[in-house]
Design a protein around this motif. Sequence first.
Motif, short mmCIF file in Angstrom:
data_model
loop_
_atom_site.label_atom_id
_atom_site.label_comp_id
_atom_site.label_asym_id
_atom_site.label_seq_id
_atom_site.Cartn_x
_atom_site.Cartn_y
_atom_site.Cartn_z
N GLN A 35 -20.25 -16.78 2.67
CA GLN A 35 -20.24 -16.06 1.40
C GLN A 35 -21.54 -16.31 0.67
N ARG A 36 -22.02 -15.27 0.00
CA ARG A 36 -23.30 -15.47 -0.68
C ARG A 36 -23.10 -16.33 -1.92
N GLU A 37 -24.23 -16.90 -2.39
CA GLU A 37 -24.17 -17.81 -3.53
C GLU A 37 -23.65 -17.08 -4.77
N PHE A 38 -22.89 -17.79 -5.57
CA PHE A 38 -22.34 -17.20 -6.80
C PHE A 38 -23.46 -16.96 -7.82
N ASP A 39 -23.13 -16.19 -8.88
CA ASP A 39 -24.14 -15.88 -9.90
C ASP A 39 -23.96 -16.66 -11.21
N TYR A 40 -22.73 -16.89 -11.58
CA TYR A 40 -22.50 -17.62 -12.84
C TYR A 40 -21.11 -18.26 -12.81
N PHE A 41 -20.83 -19.07 -13.84
CA PHE A 41 -19.52 -19.75 -13.90
C PHE A 41 -18.65 -19.17 -15.02
N ILE A 42 -17.35 -19.17 -14.77
CA ILE A 42 -16.38 -18.90 -15.84
C ILE A 42 -15.57 -20.16 -16.06
N CYS A 142 -16.94 -23.57 -4.01
CA CYS A 142 -17.93 -22.47 -3.99
C CYS A 142 -19.04 -22.70 -5.00
N GLY A 143 -19.14 -23.91 -5.54
CA GLY A 143 -20.12 -24.18 -6.58
C GLY A 143 -21.52 -24.51 -6.08
N SER A 144 -21.71 -24.53 -4.79
CA SER A 144 -23.02 -24.86 -4.23
C SER A 144 -24.04 -23.80 -4.62
N PRO A 145 -25.26 -24.14 -4.98
CA PRO A 145 -25.90 -25.46 -4.92
C PRO A 145 -25.80 -26.25 -6.23
N VAL A 146 -24.95 -25.83 -7.16
CA VAL A 146 -24.91 -26.51 -8.46
C VAL A 146 -23.91 -27.66 -8.45
N ILE A 147 -22.74 -27.40 -7.92
CA ILE A 147 -21.71 -28.44 -7.84
C ILE A 147 -21.38 -28.65 -6.37
N LEU A 148 -21.57 -29.89 -5.93
CA LEU A 148 -21.42 -30.14 -4.50
C LEU A 148 -20.27 -31.07 -4.18
N GLN A 149 -19.72 -31.70 -5.20
CA GLN A 149 -18.68 -32.69 -4.91
C GLN A 149 -17.50 -32.55 -5.85
N GLU A 150 -16.36 -32.97 -5.35
CA GLU A 150 -15.12 -32.85 -6.11
C GLU A 150 -15.22 -33.54 -7.49
N TYR A 151 -15.74 -34.77 -7.49
CA TYR A 151 -15.83 -35.49 -8.75
C TYR A 151 -16.68 -34.71 -9.75
N ASP A 152 -17.79 -34.15 -9.29
CA ASP A 152 -18.68 -33.38 -10.17
C ASP A 152 -17.97 -32.14 -10.70
N TYR A 153 -17.17 -31.52 -9.85
CA TYR A 153 -16.45 -30.32 -10.27
C TYR A 153 -15.53 -30.65 -11.46
N PHE A 154 -14.77 -31.72 -11.33
CA PHE A 154 -13.82 -32.06 -12.38
C PHE A 154 -14.53 -32.59 -13.63
N LEU A 155 -15.54 -33.42 -13.42
CA LEU A 155 -16.26 -33.96 -14.58
C LEU A 155 -16.97 -32.84 -15.34
#
Length: 297
Positions: A35-42, A142-155
């Motif tokens: 899948q291509r890289e995402f564009d923004y976060f909600i 799917c947060g790559s390349p901004v969020i790469l790890q579970e802990y980072d996602y939740f924090l």
Amino acid sequence: MIKAGSRRVVFVVVVVIGIVVVVVDGGGFTVGKEQREFDYFILALQWPSTSCTNVTVCCTTNACCRRAVSPTEFTIHGLWPKYEGKGWPSCCTNETFDETQIRSLFEDVDKYWPTYRCGLVSSCDNRKGSFWAHQYEKHGTCGSPVILQEYDYFLTTLTLFYKYNVTEALENAEIVASDTKKYPIQDVLNAVHSAFKVNPKLACVKKGIIKEIYLCFDKQFKLRDCDATKSCPKSVKLPKFHKPHGKLNRSKLIGTRRELKMSSMKPKRNPNEKSHRRRTDKEDPSLLRGAHKRRTY
Ligand code: 5GP
């Protein structure tokens, strides 16, 4: 009898259909496809009262049923990588949610990111897990390349939530929970806009009852406009929280051992760690600036 040639054609058709079904399923999951890289976060926030309206059965993990601590402000649904326009990537890796990774965040995840359902949720590859597992596996991976790890996602999600208090923004504009009042949708959008200077998005269920509110962020976690709201009428409601109707029969508690284990898991803190919001090298300090503890219920 089918001839050998026809059998080959049938085989190819079946394989092609199989691949299409696996790649795109009806729920928006995309499994096993680059899948291509995402564009923004909600940042998706849910209004507890709306989520709890139809709850008739209680369990220990369902926040609708918690006596002392039922949420009275927007809580987290998830942080979703999105594409401009339509669509979003989902289930981007085979990683499975590991609750031990977010042990130190558990107190806040439990309080500000609760589930309003009982039972497990279907996640990627039809694995079943908690609401947090679903959010991480479907969206967080799917947060790559901004969020790469579970802990980072939740924090990161918690940090954005602390920083942008939507409930407070609405209260400042005198938009508060009410079972009788209707608010012009533009007033709700304006209230968030005047607090954060960007356009949020709203999602409603029938009769204009607000279900969710979305804040959008670029890849540096700078607020940006969301696209326009489609599911709400011109005037909307923000109903008060009512404990679920029906008997909350303890013998009817639903909850798997795994859920119960998670819900009884006390945060284990490193004695040298002042708080889980202690800044690490990896965290963006601008995100944490202004982060504050929410009021307690
Ligand atoms: P989504 O796929 O929209 O990110 O997550 C929604 C999924 O999580 C649905 O399958 C829903 O049944 C499940 N779920 C479990 N707890 C909750 C909750 O508190 N709120 C919402 N919106 N969905 C929940």
